[in-house]
Design an enzyme around this catalytic site. Structure first.
Site, PDB file in Angstrom:
ATOM      1  N   SER A 148      10.900   6.764 -27.328  1.00  0.00           N
ATOM      2  CA  SER A 148      10.735   8.176 -26.968  1.00  0.00           C
ATOM      3  C   SER A 148      11.996   8.782 -26.368  1.00  0.00           C
ATOM      4  O   SER A 148      12.150  10.003 -26.348  1.00  0.00           O
ATOM      5  CB  SER A 148       9.567   8.348 -25.990  1.00  0.00           C
ATOM      6  OG  SER A 148       9.857   7.766 -24.738  1.00  0.00           O
ATOM      7  N   LYS A 185      11.214   9.561 -18.845  1.00  0.00           N
ATOM      8  CA  LYS A 185      11.300  10.862 -19.512  1.00  0.00           C
ATOM      9  C   LYS A 185      12.288  11.755 -18.762  1.00  0.00           C
ATOM     10  O   LYS A 185      12.711  11.453 -17.650  1.00  0.00           O
ATOM     11  CB  LYS A 185       9.930  11.555 -19.553  1.00  0.00           C
ATOM     12  CG  LYS A 185       8.873  10.846 -20.387  1.00  0.00           C
ATOM     13  CD  LYS A 185       9.156  10.943 -21.858  1.00  0.00           C
ATOM     14  CE  LYS A 185       8.009  10.356 -22.679  1.00  0.00           C
ATOM     15  NZ  LYS A 185       7.896   8.886 -22.529  1.00  0.00           N
TER      16      LYS A 185
END
Length: 231
Positions: A148, A185
């Site tokens: 990701s 993230k």
């Protein structure tokens, strides 16, 4: 010890930008960001300078990602020694003869909801690294699972060095916990809560409501260890 490669003034400026961006956000700049910073007409001009820095051995370019720039360990050592040179001259022991500082960091594995991330049962093992590898002193390591954050140069199996923190600035790469899941993230605060933003278009943004009881910011990314370095 090899002499440091001779850089042009512009190459040194770009190297300084890479280092400062990593320290500030946890990730290197994109070619477009470099071009904007220095007023280049296109990202291709930034790429040419990066290729020159790679040929001189001060950075490594990673394919398939817009942020695929890594400072070589010798470059990090040189930057660190340059910053500390004034301090080192205060002591009788020359800086070049001082043994490199070592850090032993716990690797956090699976995390149980409701318990501290550094609880003993979460520690898989420990690794020792030279302290100069990190922009700031980390508290623990976390193994990256999945792709990701690919476009930030963070790949599956890499280790993220994490400094504990209770606050983050927009754009910083963070480690956050959602229940018993820990994720890496990019952080962005919104009016209704927090957005955890991936660096891969195949993944969705995770929105966390402001009143979510299962959410916690665990820390900031301050370093990256490639999985190939651990073999």
């Amino acid at each position: 010890m090899q002499d440091s490669p001779k850089l042009t003034a512009r190459q040194q400026q770009i190297l300084d930008l890479i280092q400062s961006t990593i320290e500030r956000t946890g990730a290197p700049p994109t070619r477009a960001e470099i071009a904007t910073e220095f007023g280049f007409r296109s990202a291709n001009a930034a790429e040419e300078h990066l290729q020159a820095l790679a040929r001189k051995g001060v950075i490594e370019l990673l394919g398939g990602t817009s942020r695929g720039i890594r400072l070589k360990s010798d470059t990090l050592r040189s930057i660190n020694e340059s910053r500390l040179r004034g301090i080192g001259q205060q002591f009788s022991l020359p800086l070049s003869n001082m043994p490199p500082a070592q850090l032993t960091l716990p690797l956090v594995g699976r995390v149980a909801a409701g318990s501290p991330i550094l609880a003993q049962q979460h520690i898989d093992q420990s690794y020792t690294f030279e302290a100069h590898m990190f922009s700031r002193k980390p508290d623990f390591l976390l193994k990256v699972r999945g792709m990701s954050m690919r476009d930030a140069g963070i790949l599956d199996g890499d280790l993220i060095a994490v400094q504990r923190a209770s606050e983050a600035k927009n754009g910083q790469i963070v480690v956050a916990r959602l229940g018993d899941e820990v994720t890496v993230k990019r952080w962005r605060r919104s009016k209704s809560g927090i957005d955890l933003i991936p660096e891969n278009p195949d993944f969705d943004i995770i929105h966390v409501p402001a009143d979510s009881p299962d959410f916690a910011l665990e820390g900031l990314a301050v370093g990256l260890i490639r999985n190939t370095m651990l073999m």
